[in-house]
Design an enzyme around this catalytic site. Structure first.
Site, PDB file in Angstrom:
ATOM      1  CD1 TRP A  31      25.213   0.598  69.878  1.00 17.36           C
ATOM      2  CD2 TRP A  31      23.150   1.227  69.226  1.00 17.36           C
ATOM      3  NE1 TRP A  31      25.227   1.948  69.698  1.00 17.36           N
ATOM      4  CE2 TRP A  31      23.979   2.376  69.297  1.00 17.36           C
ATOM      5  CE3 TRP A  31      21.827   1.380  68.837  1.00 17.36           C
ATOM      6  CZ2 TRP A  31      23.516   3.650  68.988  1.00 17.36           C
ATOM      7  CZ3 TRP A  31      21.373   2.652  68.521  1.00 17.36           C
ATOM      8  CH2 TRP A  31      22.200   3.764  68.612  1.00 17.36           C
ATOM      9  CB  SER A  65      25.989  -4.071  64.647  1.00 19.72           C
ATOM     10  OG  SER A  65      24.948  -4.604  65.430  1.00 19.72           O
ATOM     11  CG  PHE A  66      30.852  -0.284  62.081  1.00 20.45           C
ATOM     12  CD1 PHE A  66      30.398  -0.496  60.783  1.00 20.45           C
ATOM     13  CD2 PHE A  66      32.132   0.219  62.266  1.00 20.45           C
ATOM     14  CE1 PHE A  66      31.210  -0.206  59.690  1.00 20.45           C
ATOM     15  CE2 PHE A  66      32.943   0.514  61.185  1.00 20.45           C
ATOM     16  CZ  PHE A  66      32.481   0.302  59.892  1.00 20.45           C
ATOM     17  CD  GLU A  67      31.881  -0.386  67.201  1.00 26.13           C
ATOM     18  OE1 GLU A  67      30.696  -0.578  67.517  1.00 26.13           O
ATOM     19  OE2 GLU A  67      32.247   0.558  66.465  1.00 26.13           O
ATOM     20  CB  VAL A  89      21.166  -2.794  62.583  1.00 27.05           C
ATOM     21  CG1 VAL A  89      21.297  -1.303  62.285  1.00 27.05           C
ATOM     22  CG2 VAL A  89      22.534  -3.399  62.799  1.00 27.05           C
ATOM     23  CB  THR A  94      19.915   8.610  60.703  1.00 22.58           C
ATOM     24  OG1 THR A  94      20.436   7.368  61.188  1.00 22.58           O
ATOM     25  CG2 THR A  94      19.313   9.419  61.842  1.00 22.58           C
ATOM     26  CG  HIS A  96      23.967   6.062  61.823  1.00 23.92           C
ATOM     27  ND1 HIS A  96      23.967   7.414  62.002  1.00 23.92           N
ATOM     28  CD2 HIS A  96      25.191   5.629  62.216  1.00 23.92           C
ATOM     29  CE1 HIS A  96      25.135   7.794  62.487  1.00 23.92           C
ATOM     30  NE2 HIS A  96      25.891   6.725  62.626  1.00 23.92           N
TER      31      HIS A  96
HETATM   32  C1  DLZ Z   1      25.218   4.495  65.695  1.00 20.29           C
HETATM   33  C2  DLZ Z   1      24.353   3.283  65.718  1.00 20.29           C
HETATM   34  C3  DLZ Z   1      22.983   3.369  65.335  1.00 20.29           C
HETATM   35  C4  DLZ Z   1      22.353   4.656  64.896  1.00 20.29           C
HETATM   36  N1  DLZ Z   1      22.186   2.294  65.364  1.00 20.29           N
HETATM   37  C5  DLZ Z   1      22.703   1.107  65.762  1.00 20.29           C
HETATM   38  C6  DLZ Z   1      21.885  -0.056  65.794  1.00 20.29           C
HETATM   39  O1  DLZ Z   1      20.668  -0.040  65.525  1.00 20.29           O
HETATM   40  N2  DLZ Z   1      22.463  -1.230  66.151  1.00 20.29           N
HETATM   41  C7  DLZ Z   1      23.796  -1.325  66.488  1.00 20.29           C
HETATM   42  O2  DLZ Z   1      24.280  -2.436  66.773  1.00 20.29           O
HETATM   43  N3  DLZ Z   1      24.587  -0.244  66.477  1.00 20.29           N
HETATM   44  C8  DLZ Z   1      24.079   0.961  66.143  1.00 20.29           C
HETATM   45  N4  DLZ Z   1      24.874   2.073  66.136  1.00 20.29           N
HETATM   46  C9  DLZ Z   1      26.270   1.959  66.660  1.00 20.29           C
HETATM   47  C10 DLZ Z   1      27.311   1.463  65.626  1.00 20.29           C
HETATM   48  O3  DLZ Z   1      27.190   0.070  65.387  1.00 20.29           O
HETATM   49  C11 DLZ Z   1      28.730   1.730  66.145  1.00 20.29           C
HETATM   50  O4  DLZ Z   1      28.856   1.186  67.428  1.00 20.29           O
HETATM   51  C12 DLZ Z   1      29.062   3.199  66.207  1.00 20.29           C
HETATM   52  O5  DLZ Z   1      28.824   3.824  64.967  1.00 20.29           O
HETATM   53  C13 DLZ Z   1      30.536   3.429  66.615  1.00 20.29           C
HETATM   54  O6  DLZ Z   1      31.409   2.803  65.663  1.00 20.29           O
END
Ligand code: DLZ
Length: 168
Positions: A31, A65-67, A89, A94, A96
């Site tokens: 991302w 980033s969540f991964e 991020v 949202t 999120h």
């Molecule tokens: C879904 C999402 C959003 C809205 N924004 C970002 C971001 O700004 N930076 C980032 O690294 N990842 C984002 N993601 C994706 C989540 O990190 C993750 O990959 C998804 O929710 C699937 O688990």
């Protein structure tokens, strides 16, 4: 810390341990890849500038980033001396942003508290894309450089305790 007083790329080379022989795992989020790839390049350049051999840097890309939580939790089980987590991020409209920032930060913190290998926090969280650009090689330096220096210092920190264990 990026502030008017401190640029993320500035460090005192004499205070950075030589990284020859150290192995570093890096997890990078796809991302905002323009940002995260610049952070990655900063980290790699600074690791190598401080003695880490190219073959001792293992890079893995993950979707977001969540991964970083899962990927770093796997990387700390590999034969590495430190793991760097790189992500970006950017606040959208949202919730999120808050969920991902809090979740990722908590997940990486937990790894640091429960695992032996240091996990370095290379997550940029900003209100705008411009602020992120400032921190990946722009006017505030490159957080990738800071992560590389931090990784080498934390490896040395851990080595002090490993030495004490072998002296017992
Ligand atoms: C879904 C999402 C959003 C809205 N924004 C970002 C971001 O700004 N930076 C980032 O690294 N990842 C984002 N993601 C994706 C989540 O990190 C993750 O990959 C998804 O929710 C699937 O688990």
């Amino acid at each position: 810390m990026a502030s008017k007083q401190h640029n993320l790329s500035e460090y005192n080379p004499s205070q950075v341990p030589n990284g020859n022989g150290m192995r570093i795992g890096i997890a990078v989020s796809e991302w905002n890849s323009q940002i995260t790839e610049s952070l990655l390049q900063g980290a790699i350049t600074t690791l190598q500038a401080n003695g880490v051999q190219p073959n001792d840097i293992c890079v893995y890309h993950v979707p977001g980033s969540f991964e970083l939580i899962y990927s770093c939790s796997q990387l700390v089980k590999e034969p590495v001396d430190a793991v760097i987590a790189i992500g970006c991020v950017i606040r959208g409209d949202t919730p999120h942003f808050d969920y991902i920032c809090e979740g990722t930060t908590y997940g990486l913190s937990r790894l640091n508290a429960t695992q032996d290998i240091p996990v370095i926090y290379g997550l940029i969280t900003t209100n705008s894309y411009e602020q992120a650009l400032d921190r990946c090689g722009g006017k505030l330096g490159n957080k990738g450089d800071e992560c590389a220096v931090t990784a080498l210092k934390m490896i040395r920190f851990r080595q002090q305790f490993l030495k004490k264990d072998t002296q017992k």
